[in-house]
Design a protein around this motif. Structure first.
Motif, mmCIF file in Angstrom:
data_model
loop_
_atom_site.group_PDB
_atom_site.id
_atom_site.type_symbol
_atom_site.label_atom_id
_atom_site.label_comp_id
_atom_site.label_asym_id
_atom_site.label_seq_id
_atom_site.Cartn_x
_atom_site.Cartn_y
_atom_site.Cartn_z
ATOM 1 N N CYS A 185 0.868 -1.183 0.000
ATOM 2 C CA CYS A 185 0.000 0.000 0.000
ATOM 3 C C CYS A 185 0.896 1.222 0.000
ATOM 4 O O CYS A 185 1.640 1.454 0.956
ATOM 5 C CB CYS A 185 -0.935 0.006 1.214
ATOM 6 N N ASN A 186 0.862 1.993 -1.058
ATOM 7 C CA ASN A 186 1.757 3.143 -1.201
ATOM 8 C C ASN A 186 0.968 4.396 -1.531
ATOM 9 O O ASN A 186 0.103 4.384 -2.421
ATOM 10 C CB ASN A 186 2.789 2.890 -2.307
ATOM 11 N N PHE A 187 1.291 5.485 -0.829
ATOM 12 C CA PHE A 187 0.639 6.760 -1.087
ATOM 13 C C PHE A 187 1.185 7.397 -2.355
ATOM 14 O O PHE A 187 2.367 7.258 -2.681
ATOM 15 C CB PHE A 187 0.873 7.720 0.087
ATOM 16 N N ALA A 188 0.303 8.109 -3.067
ATOM 17 C CA ALA A 188 0.764 8.940 -4.183
ATOM 18 C C ALA A 188 1.570 10.103 -3.628
ATOM 19 O O ALA A 188 1.520 10.420 -2.437
ATOM 20 C CB ALA A 188 -0.434 9.459 -4.982
ATOM 21 N N LYS A 189 2.314 10.738 -4.485
ATOM 22 C CA LYS A 189 3.185 11.833 -4.043
ATOM 23 C C LYS A 189 2.395 12.966 -3.412
ATOM 24 O O LYS A 189 2.865 13.639 -2.497
ATOM 25 C CB LYS A 189 3.990 12.351 -5.243
ATOM 26 N N ASN A 190 1.154 13.188 -3.892
ATOM 27 C CA ASN A 190 0.342 14.272 -3.329
ATOM 28 C C ASN A 190 -0.509 13.826 -2.142
ATOM 29 O O ASN A 190 -1.293 14.620 -1.608
ATOM 30 C CB ASN A 190 -0.565 14.876 -4.406
ATOM 31 N N ASP A 191 -0.371 12.543 -1.734
ATOM 32 C CA ASP A 191 -1.048 11.995 -0.546
ATOM 33 C C ASP A 191 -2.569 12.018 -0.641
ATOM 34 O O ASP A 191 -3.252 11.922 0.380
ATOM 35 C CB ASP A 191 -0.609 12.740 0.725
ATOM 36 N N LYS A 192 -3.124 12.126 -1.840
ATOM 37 C CA LYS A 192 -4.574 12.149 -1.982
ATOM 38 C C LYS A 192 -5.168 10.774 -2.258
ATOM 39 O O LYS A 192 -6.376 10.601 -2.202
ATOM 40 C CB LYS A 192 -4.985 13.118 -3.095
ATOM 41 N N CYS A 193 -4.334 9.801 -2.566
ATOM 42 C CA CYS A 193 -4.856 8.476 -2.831
ATOM 43 C C CYS A 193 -3.808 7.427 -2.514
ATOM 44 O O CYS A 193 -2.655 7.727 -2.228
ATOM 45 C CB CYS A 193 -5.359 8.350 -4.263
ATOM 46 N N LEU A 194 -4.236 6.170 -2.580
ATOM 47 C CA LEU A 194 -3.413 5.038 -2.176
ATOM 48 C C LEU A 194 -3.443 3.991 -3.282
ATOM 49 O O LEU A 194 -4.486 3.718 -3.863
ATOM 50 C CB LEU A 194 -3.961 4.456 -0.870
ATOM 51 N N LEU A 195 -2.279 3.395 -3.559
ATOM 52 C CA LEU A 195 -2.148 2.342 -4.560
ATOM 53 C C LEU A 195 -1.894 1.018 -3.836
ATOM 54 O O LEU A 195 -0.982 0.925 -3.017
ATOM 55 C CB LEU A 195 -0.995 2.657 -5.505
ATOM 56 N N THR A 196 -2.703 0.005 -4.131
ATOM 57 C CA THR A 196 -2.564 -1.278 -3.448
ATOM 58 C C THR A 196 -2.353 -2.400 -4.454
ATOM 59 O O THR A 196 -2.773 -2.316 -5.611
ATOM 60 C CB THR A 196 -3.811 -1.599 -2.602
ATOM 61 N N ALA A 197 -1.683 -3.481 -3.988
ATOM 62 C CA ALA A 197 -1.467 -4.670 -4.805
ATOM 63 C C ALA A 197 -1.806 -5.890 -3.970
ATOM 64 O O ALA A 197 -1.496 -5.951 -2.778
ATOM 65 C CB ALA A 197 -0.018 -4.733 -5.279
ATOM 66 N N SER A 198 -2.441 -6.883 -4.625
ATOM 67 C CA SER A 198 -2.955 -8.033 -3.880
ATOM 68 C C SER A 198 -2.659 -9.336 -4.607
ATOM 69 O O SER A 198 -2.430 -9.369 -5.821
ATOM 70 C CB SER A 198 -4.470 -7.885 -3.686
ATOM 71 N N ASP A 199 -2.689 -10.432 -3.819
ATOM 72 C CA ASP A 199 -2.535 -11.765 -4.395
ATOM 73 C C ASP A 199 -3.680 -12.139 -5.325
ATOM 74 O O ASP A 199 -3.602 -13.141 -6.031
ATOM 75 C CB ASP A 199 -2.461 -12.809 -3.273
ATOM 76 N N ASP A 200 -4.779 -11.376 -5.307
ATOM 77 C CA ASP A 200 -5.887 -11.676 -6.218
ATOM 78 C C ASP A 200 -5.622 -11.136 -7.622
ATOM 79 O O ASP A 200 -6.521 -11.087 -8.457
ATOM 80 C CB ASP A 200 -7.218 -11.133 -5.678
ATOM 81 N N SER A 201 -4.349 -10.731 -7.866
ATOM 82 C CA SER A 201 -3.903 -10.240 -9.180
ATOM 83 C C SER A 201 -4.547 -8.917 -9.569
ATOM 84 O O SER A 201 -4.718 -8.629 -10.756
ATOM 85 C CB SER A 201 -4.166 -11.282 -10.283
ATOM 86 N N THR A 202 -4.923 -8.125 -8.581
ATOM 87 C CA THR A 202 -5.449 -6.791 -8.886
ATOM 88 C C THR A 202 -4.588 -5.742 -8.200
ATOM 89 O O THR A 202 -4.039 -5.965 -7.117
ATOM 90 C CB THR A 202 -6.905 -6.608 -8.395
#
Length: 670
Positions: free
Chosen positions: A460-477
């Motif tokens: 789970c990583n924040f965008a540079k502007n901290d307005k959203c979050l990027l996630t990665a999962s074992d469900d391939s999404t």
């Protein structure tokens, strides 16, 4: 009764009895000016009487710059009613003068400026009444007329809204007209410029190609002269990939000559040691990264020695815990502390004076342990994936500050937002929790929860502007979420391996939020169920994929994500490019690749032009993009890769001494 001439003579002149009466009554007031101003409110611009409420009288007084409070106004109005100057209020709470003759006498006392203000106000009121019937706003000519008096008028409610709306409509029409005009002019200019640019580019490109060819031919005769020609080419167009290619290669040709004699110091000088004076070790280096500010480099060796170096390659810290294997290392963002996680699920925090501050338990996993700990941006806290499915916060004295409970399975990943306000935690329970700092209680609390994945969430990583979050999962999404836990975009990632079965273990923004870099993990199919000597699954193989708009060119396209990310260059995330490399690093203007099984790094420009190969693997760009760090077995190599850094090293820092550009070394006519 009889009236005689003698009686009239005694009375005197009666031609202005009404005027005298008004003068007399106004003069008897405590504040004659205010009383006269109130009476003026009852006179129209034509000098006739008009009906008006007390509220309208107050607005009138403000227009004349003599505001009156409601209590004083009521007192004056009632006095004028008793004197039979005003009629008492009607069913609509309106008062009026008793006679038009009174209005005429009062009108005589209104100054020219006051009459103009009355006319403007009356004009606005009439226009508003017309607007109510026919929806006609004020014209641009009307607004020019009003503008002169606007600062002296006091408009409220419907009149003010009417005036403001008229201004907005006129301004919109003006902008639309100006836009059309500018587009027309710009189109014409572009048409003319296109012809000029075509001619300029054709001649400019021809000049650049001549300069590039000249530099390459000179390199065999005089590396100094070749570098000078390359600098001239780069100065012509600093965005040209060809110019960058020629400059970087001519620079390293100079550098590979290794040494020169410095007559001022009578010493043999190695130019590279002025850039990076690193002493190789006996053991292989496993990992090395830049600190957030680019002033330090930190990593560890296969013998589990953790080290920190300054940007010149000098060792400033060496740590080794006997019988412990290093899993990951993190340097605090203020560069004052370093945290080391070991395979026995114990972590340690040290200061850069080699003093251990405290130990802490931490949950490690067999896939990716890069962010099971994270220092806060202000350097005051350490967030740890606890062994009891919670996030544990420590201050850097080793005191437990807070336990954040909410997950029901192990935590895989932690990250602070760049502004220090949020923490995100990803878990095997298929969720991500966002924790928010409350400045009043000085504690973190649950802010939002993401439950949109069907598998273990790996990052789970924040965008540079901290307005959203990027996630990665074992469900391939992988998915982008706002901080309330609502998804903005989801993408099913079809990882195509021929011999491997892969899942996603990390996804992070790169290149100023313009690219997503995805890391997949996998094991050979014939070893999926095997365990190593520690009882862990067989070591995973990692590969990376870059998701862009289909190429590496940097673009600034508008998209539905602009309110969350700026810039965000792709319209659709359906296009992605698989990078068949074990290591991959990306900056906004270049990328570094390492082919599987190779021992060198290939640097490419943003348009994929190969720039140069470097000895070493696991490439990492410095935060400013000027340098590329690579690991070459038991040593680190720091390679300047930006044109600005290369020019500064040669011209300002003079790492080559005073270059000798002798034209006699090169005869263009030969």
């Amino acid at each position: 009764l009889r009236m005689t001439l003698s009686m009239l003579d005694k009375i005197g002149d009666v031609s202005d009895l009404l005027g005298s009466f008004l003068e007399e009554q106004i003069g008897e007031l405590e504040d004659p000016d205010t009383g006269l101003m109130v009476l003026k409110a009852f006179v129209s611009v034509k000098g006739t009487k008009r009906q008006i409420t007390e509220e309208e009288i107050i607005n009138f007084s403000k227009t004349f710059g003599k505001p009156i409070n409601p209590e004083r106004l009521t007192e004056l109005v009632q006095r004028f009613v008793k004197l039979r100057i005003l009629r008492d209020k009607d069913e609509n709470n309106r008062y009026e003068l008793r006679h038009d003759s009174l209005a005429a006498k009062i009108f005589e006392k209104i100054t020219l400026v006051e009459k103009e203000l009355l006319e403007v106000r009356q004009f606005i009121e009439n226009s508003y009444h017309a607007y109510e019937k026919r929806k006609l706003l004020l014209s641009e000519k009307d607004l020019r007329y009003i503008k002169v008096y606007e600062d002296m008028l006091f408009l409220e409610g419907n009149l003010k809204a009417f005036l403001d709306q008229s201004k907005k409509v006129i301004e919109s029409k003006r902008r639309a007209f100006n836009l059309i005009l500018r587009i027309s002019i710009a189109g014409f200019i572009l048409f003319l410029a296109g012809i000029g640019i075509y001619y300029f580019q054709s001649t400019s490109e021809a000049r650049q190609m001549r300069q590039a060819a000249k530099s390459l031919m000179q390199s065999g005769l005089s590396t100094e002269l070749s570098f000078q020609t390359a600098v001239e080419l780069y100065n012509m167009d600093t965005t040209s990939s060809i110019a960058h290619h020629v400059l970087i290669n001519s620079f390293y040709e100079l550098l590979n000559e290794n040494t020169y004699y410095d007559s001022s110091t009578n010493a043999i000088v190695d130019p590279y040691k002025k850039i990076f004076d690193f002493q190789p070790y006996e053991t292989e280096i496993v990992s090395a990264k830049f600190s957030d500010n680019g002033e330090w480099i930190y990593g560890w060796h296969v013998d589990n020695t953790v080290r920190v170096w300054d940007i010149k390659g000098k060792e400033v810290l060496s740590l080794n815990e006997d019988m412990k294997s290093v899993v990951t290392v993190s340097l605090a963002r203020d560069n004052k502390h370093i945290a080391v996680v070991y395979n026995d699920s114990i972590g340690s925090v040290w200061n850069l004076n080699s003093q251990k501050i405290f130990d802490f338990p931490v949950r490690i996993n067999p896939v990716l342990n890069e962010k099971v700990i994270d220092f806060s941006p202000d350097g005051k806290l350490l967030a740890v994936a606890g062994t009891s499915q919670d996030v544990v916060l420590y201050n850097l004295n080793g005191e437990e500050i807070q336990h954040l409970s909410g997950h029901v399975a192990d935590i895989n990943y932690l990250s602070f937002s760049h502004d220090n306000r949020f923490i995100a935690s990803a878990s095997d329970d298929s969720s991500v929790i966002i924790w928010n700092y409350d400045k009043y209680s000085s504690t973190f609390g649950q802010y939002g929860k993401i439950n949109g994945h069907n598998g273990k969430v790996r990052s789970c990583n924040f965008a540079k502007n901290d307005k959203c979050l990027l996630t990665a999962s074992d469900d391939s999404t992988l998915a982008i979420w706002n901080l309330n836990g609502e998804w903005v975009y989801k993408f099913y990632f079809n990882w195509e391996f021929d011999l491997f079965r892969g899942k996603i273990c990390n996804a992070e923004f790169s290149g100023g939020d313009r690219v997503i870099r995805v890391t997949g993990y996998n094991s050979p199919i014939n070893k999926l169920n095997e365990l190593d000597e520690m009882g862990m699954p067989v070591r995973f193989t990692f590969e990376q994929v870059l998701i862009t708009d289909g190429n590496f060119y940097i673009r600034s396209w508008a998209s539905e994500f602009n309110k969350f990310l700026s810039p965000f260059p792709w319209d659709e995330i359906s296009n992605y490019r698989k990078i068949q490399f074990t290591d991959y690093s990306y900056l906004s203007n270049s990328l570094a690749e390492v082919n599987a099984g190779e021992e060198y790094t290939l640097l490419r420009s943003a348009d994929l032009l190969p720039l140069k190969t470097f000895n070493g693997i696991k490439p990492v760009f410095s935060p400013d993009g000027n340098d590329l760090l690579c690991i070459r077995c038991n040593e680190l190599k720091l390679y300047p890769v930006s044109g600005l850094k290369i020019k500064r090293l040669a011209e300002k820092d003079q790492i080559f001494g005073k270059l000798n550009y002798k034209g006699s070394h090169w005869e263009p006519g030969l």
